[in-house]
Design a protein around this motif. Structure first.
Motif, short mmCIF file in Angstrom:
data_model
loop_
_atom_site.label_atom_id
_atom_site.label_comp_id
_atom_site.label_asym_id
_atom_site.label_seq_id
_atom_site.Cartn_x
_atom_site.Cartn_y
_atom_site.Cartn_z
N ALA A 1 20.15 45.28 20.01
CA ALA A 1 21.19 44.16 19.69
C ALA A 1 21.17 43.89 18.26
N PHE A 2 22.02 43.57 17.52
CA PHE A 2 21.94 42.89 16.26
C PHE A 2 22.14 41.56 15.99
N CYS A 3 21.22 41.14 15.34
CA CYS A 3 21.34 39.63 15.01
C CYS A 3 21.71 39.39 13.51
N TYR A 4 22.82 38.62 13.45
CA TYR A 4 23.53 38.41 12.43
C TYR A 4 23.17 37.02 11.64
N ARG B 1 21.95 39.25 5.87
CA ARG B 1 20.88 39.71 6.73
C ARG B 1 21.40 40.31 7.96
N ILE B 2 20.92 41.26 8.52
CA ILE B 2 21.18 41.93 9.80
C ILE B 2 19.71 42.32 10.44
N VAL B 3 19.67 41.71 11.28
CA VAL B 3 18.27 42.21 12.03
C VAL B 3 18.75 43.07 13.56
N VAL B 4 18.16 44.42 13.56
CA VAL B 4 18.25 45.04 14.50
C VAL B 4 16.97 44.92 15.49
N LEU B 5 17.23 44.41 16.72
CA LEU B 5 16.30 44.52 17.80
C LEU B 5 16.59 45.64 18.70
N SER B 6 15.47 46.13 19.14
CA SER B 6 15.59 47.29 20.08
C SER B 6 14.34 47.45 20.91
N ALA B 7 14.49 48.18 21.82
CA ALA B 7 13.47 48.55 23.02
C ALA B 7 13.64 49.89 23.69
N LEU C 1 26.65 51.49 28.20
CA LEU C 1 27.13 50.26 28.89
C LEU C 1 26.98 49.22 27.48
N ARG C 2 27.81 48.54 27.47
CA ARG C 2 27.75 47.10 26.62
C ARG C 2 27.68 45.94 27.33
N LEU C 3 26.59 45.10 26.79
CA LEU C 3 26.21 44.05 27.75
C LEU C 3 26.46 42.64 27.08
N ASP C 4 27.02 41.80 27.64
CA ASP C 4 27.22 40.37 26.88
C ASP C 4 25.99 39.55 26.39
N LYS C 5 25.85 39.63 25.17
CA LYS C 5 24.66 39.06 24.53
C LYS C 5 24.54 37.39 25.02
N GLN C 6 25.65 36.58 24.98
CA GLN C 6 25.72 35.23 25.34
C GLN C 6 25.42 35.08 26.66
N THR D 1 23.82 46.89 23.13
CA THR D 1 24.20 48.23 23.61
C THR D 1 22.95 48.75 24.68
N LEU D 2 23.50 49.62 25.77
CA LEU D 2 22.43 50.15 26.48
C LEU D 2 22.80 51.72 26.60
N ARG D 3 21.72 52.58 26.46
CA ARG D 3 21.89 54.05 26.55
C ARG D 3 20.68 54.72 27.47
N ALA D 4 21.19 55.01 28.42
CA ALA D 4 20.31 55.66 29.62
C ALA D 4 20.17 56.94 29.56
N LYS D 5 19.28 57.79 29.30
CA LYS D 5 19.33 59.19 29.76
C LYS D 5 19.15 59.72 30.87
N VAL D 6 20.28 60.23 31.61
CA VAL D 6 20.05 60.49 33.18
C VAL D 6 19.52 61.89 33.43
N GLU D 7 18.61 62.02 34.22
CA GLU D 7 18.06 63.38 34.58
C GLU D 7 19.09 64.02 35.32
N ALA D 8 19.31 65.37 35.10
CA ALA D 8 20.30 66.04 35.94
C ALA D 8 19.70 67.54 35.98
#
Length: 153
Positions: free
Chosen positions: A13-16, A50-56, A96-101, A115-122
């Motif tokens: 998520a970006f924090c403006y 300033r833009i802070v990028v928060l990620s996990a 997927l894009r998820l609603d921050k609010q 934003t969500l990115r999930a690596k699927v095993e296949a």
């Protein structure tokens, strides 16, 4: 407990400058297990703002299951499942894009902000197999969480 066929999940998520960083982090944490580390990178926008990028990045199987369980509570889950062919790319990543609010209010919903990115095993690593694994996993988790979701409704 069945295995979850995902290698990892990335959330960002970006924090403006106009937003409260703690609130944006709380929104991101809606999808994360308790006490999960969130990385913080400070950047500068085009106009010097300033833009802070928060990620996990979630890699542990139980933690990935937690994130996907939260996603299985999406009101738009049927839509996501019907769009999986478009939402999983050729590298077998689900986007997927998820609603921050809404996430700040504790409610998972599709929308802008996270934003969500999930690596699927296949195996074999084919798009069709990844789509099927993602579909099966979301259906399984929605069934497991069904009583909880019904109680919340």
């Amino acid at each position: 407990m069945a295995a979850i066929p995902f290698h990892y999940v990335d959330l960002r998520a970006f924090c403006y400058a106009t937003e409260d960083e703690k609130r944006v982090e709380d929104a991101l944490r809606t999808f994360l297990p308790e006490e999960y580390d969130v990385e913080r990178v400070e950047n500068e926008g085009h106009h010097g703002d300033r833009i802070v990028v928060l990620s996990a990045r979630v890699e542990n199987a139980d933690d990935v299951r937690h994130v996907l369980s939260v996603l299985s509570a999406l009101p738009e889950l049927d839509r996501v499942q019907s769009e999986l062919d478009e939402r999983v790319d050729q590298n077998n990543s689900l986007f997927l894009r998820l609603d921050k609010q809404a996430a700040f209010g504790g409610e998972p919903r599709l929308g802008p902000g996270i934003t969500l990115r999930a690596k699927v095993e296949a195996y074999p690593a084919k798009h069709e197999a990844a789509v099927e694994n993602a579909r099966d996993t979301l259906e399984l988790l929605a069934e497991e969480d069904g009583p909880r979701r019904d109680a919340e409704a």
